[in-house]
Motif scaffolding. Sequence first.
Motif, mmCIF file in Angstrom:
data_model
loop_
_atom_site.group_PDB
_atom_site.id
_atom_site.type_symbol
_atom_site.label_atom_id
_atom_site.label_comp_id
_atom_site.label_asym_id
_atom_site.label_seq_id
_atom_site.Cartn_x
_atom_site.Cartn_y
_atom_site.Cartn_z
ATOM 1 N N ILE A 130 60.104 16.516 66.132
ATOM 2 C CA ILE A 130 59.065 16.921 65.194
ATOM 3 C C ILE A 130 59.725 17.575 63.989
ATOM 4 O O ILE A 130 60.481 18.534 64.146
ATOM 5 N N PRO A 131 59.455 17.056 62.775
ATOM 6 C CA PRO A 131 60.038 17.682 61.583
ATOM 7 C C PRO A 131 59.269 18.945 61.204
ATOM 8 O O PRO A 131 58.039 18.958 61.204
ATOM 9 N N LEU A 132 59.995 20.014 60.896
ATOM 10 C CA LEU A 132 59.396 21.289 60.522
ATOM 11 C C LEU A 132 60.174 21.910 59.370
ATOM 12 O O LEU A 132 61.304 21.514 59.096
ATOM 13 N N GLU A 133 59.571 22.906 58.731
ATOM 14 C CA GLU A 133 60.266 23.716 57.733
ATOM 15 C C GLU A 133 60.360 25.132 58.256
ATOM 16 O O GLU A 133 59.457 25.609 58.935
ATOM 17 N N ALA A 134 61.450 25.814 57.927
ATOM 18 C CA ALA A 134 61.627 27.206 58.341
ATOM 19 C C ALA A 134 62.469 27.927 57.300
ATOM 20 O O ALA A 134 63.221 27.313 56.551
ATOM 21 N N VAL A 135 62.332 29.249 57.276
ATOM 22 C CA VAL A 135 63.124 30.086 56.374
ATOM 23 C C VAL A 135 64.190 30.789 57.204
ATOM 24 O O VAL A 135 63.891 31.383 58.237
ATOM 25 N N LEU A 136 65.440 30.704 56.745
ATOM 26 C CA LEU A 136 66.532 31.367 57.450
ATOM 27 C C LEU A 136 66.445 32.874 57.240
ATOM 28 O O LEU A 136 66.258 33.336 56.121
ATOM 29 N N GLU A 137 66.580 33.634 58.326
ATOM 30 C CA GLU A 137 66.483 35.090 58.243
ATOM 31 C C GLU A 137 67.810 35.793 58.472
ATOM 32 O O GLU A 137 68.041 36.864 57.939
ATOM 33 N N GLU A 138 68.679 35.185 59.302
ATOM 34 C CA GLU A 138 69.922 35.880 59.672
ATOM 35 C C GLU A 138 70.902 34.892 60.290
ATOM 36 O O GLU A 138 70.507 33.981 61.008
ATOM 37 N N GLY A 139 72.173 35.071 60.000
ATOM 38 C CA GLY A 139 73.205 34.275 60.644
ATOM 39 C C GLY A 139 73.578 34.903 61.972
ATOM 40 O O GLY A 139 73.816 36.098 62.052
ATOM 41 N N LEU A 140 73.621 34.104 63.025
ATOM 42 C CA LEU A 140 73.935 34.623 64.358
ATOM 43 C C LEU A 140 75.332 34.239 64.822
ATOM 44 O O LEU A 140 75.840 34.801 65.779
ATOM 45 N N GLY A 141 75.923 33.285 64.160
ATOM 46 C CA GLY A 141 77.240 32.822 64.563
ATOM 47 C C GLY A 141 77.749 31.816 63.561
ATOM 48 O O GLY A 141 77.265 31.749 62.435
ATOM 49 N N ASP A 142 78.693 31.014 63.989
ATOM 50 C CA ASP A 142 79.330 30.062 63.097
ATOM 51 C C ASP A 142 78.345 29.059 62.506
ATOM 52 O O ASP A 142 78.297 28.854 61.308
ATOM 53 N N ARG A 143 77.534 28.427 63.351
ATOM 54 C CA ARG A 143 76.574 27.429 62.866
ATOM 55 C C ARG A 143 75.176 27.694 63.402
ATOM 56 O O ARG A 143 74.366 26.777 63.526
ATOM 57 N N VAL A 144 74.863 28.947 63.709
ATOM 58 C CA VAL A 144 73.591 29.307 64.329
ATOM 59 C C VAL A 144 72.878 30.364 63.485
ATOM 60 O O VAL A 144 73.501 31.309 63.014
ATOM 61 N N PHE A 145 71.568 30.205 63.319
ATOM 62 C CA PHE A 145 70.778 31.109 62.480
ATOM 63 C C PHE A 145 69.470 31.480 63.160
ATOM 64 O O PHE A 145 68.937 30.706 63.954
ATOM 65 N N ARG A 146 68.969 32.651 62.836
ATOM 66 C CA ARG A 146 67.613 33.023 63.217
ATOM 67 C C ARG A 146 66.725 32.576 62.070
ATOM 68 O O ARG A 146 67.027 32.842 60.905
ATOM 69 N N ALA A 147 65.634 31.890 62.396
ATOM 70 C CA ALA A 147 64.733 31.360 61.367
ATOM 71 C C ALA A 147 63.292 31.639 61.759
ATOM 72 O O ALA A 147 63.004 32.032 62.891
ATOM 73 N N ARG A 148 62.392 31.446 60.801
ATOM 74 C CA ARG A 148 60.966 31.678 61.046
ATOM 75 C C ARG A 148 60.151 30.539 60.437
ATOM 76 O O ARG A 148 60.357 30.169 59.285
ATOM 77 N N LEU A 149 59.236 30.004 61.239
ATOM 78 C CA LEU A 149 58.334 28.966 60.763
ATOM 79 C C LEU A 149 57.265 29.587 59.859
ATOM 80 O O LEU A 149 57.029 30.806 59.919
ATOM 81 N N PRO A 150 56.582 28.790 59.036
ATOM 82 C CA PRO A 150 55.536 29.336 58.161
ATOM 83 C C PRO A 150 54.407 30.060 58.904
ATOM 84 O O PRO A 150 53.794 30.970 58.372
ATOM 85 N N ASN A 151 54.170 29.699 60.179
ATOM 86 C CA ASN A 151 53.124 30.377 60.957
ATOM 87 C C ASN A 151 53.611 31.682 61.586
ATOM 88 O O ASN A 151 52.895 32.335 62.317
ATOM 89 N N GLY A 152 54.885 32.050 61.327
ATOM 90 C CA GLY A 152 55.434 33.297 61.834
ATOM 91 C C GLY A 152 56.222 33.170 63.125
ATOM 92 O O GLY A 152 56.822 34.138 63.590
ATOM 93 N N HIS A 153 56.246 31.994 63.718
ATOM 94 C CA HIS A 153 56.961 31.792 64.976
ATOM 95 C C HIS A 153 58.472 31.837 64.746
ATOM 96 O O HIS A 153 58.989 31.093 63.917
ATOM 97 N N PRO A 154 59.199 32.703 65.464
ATOM 98 C CA PRO A 154 60.657 32.763 65.306
ATOM 99 C C PRO A 154 61.332 31.670 66.137
ATOM 100 O O PRO A 154 60.814 31.250 67.175
ATOM 101 N N LEU A 155 62.498 31.235 65.694
ATOM 102 C CA LEU A 155 63.270 30.271 66.453
ATOM 103 C C LEU A 155 64.739 30.354 66.070
ATOM 104 O O LEU A 155 65.094 31.000 65.080
ATOM 105 N N VAL A 156 65.578 29.724 66.865
ATOM 106 C CA VAL A 156 67.007 29.644 66.584
ATOM 107 C C VAL A 156 67.258 28.277 65.965
ATOM 108 O O VAL A 156 66.860 27.250 66.516
ATOM 109 N N ALA A 157 67.900 28.275 64.793
ATOM 110 C CA ALA A 157 68.210 27.026 64.101
ATOM 111 C C ALA A 157 69.715 26.838 64.100
ATOM 112 O O ALA A 157 70.460 27.773 63.838
#
Length: 75
Positions: A6-33
């Motif tokens: 499923i294609p989605l858009e998210a805003v990056l909030e924080e870098g967690l590692g080399d290629r891993v980020f904390r992100a948030r969907l427009p509805n407020g749901h957090p996820l790891v990108a």
Amino acid sequence: SLTSSIPLEAVLEEGLGDRVFRARLPNGHPLVAFVGRQEEKKLKNRLVKGVTVNLSCSPFDFSKGRITNLKEKDL
């Protein structure tokens, strides 16, 4: 099919590692990108806090997603 992503858009909030980020969907749901190896070279220095990215998520697990590219306005 049930296994398609499923294609989605998210805003990056924080870098967690080399290629891993904390992100948030427009509805407020957090996820790891995370960035796949193929996308890593073209996106390497452009993934920073506040950037909107396009993600590909499994329909079974919205807690993580693969960054496919930057949203048009951030290119």
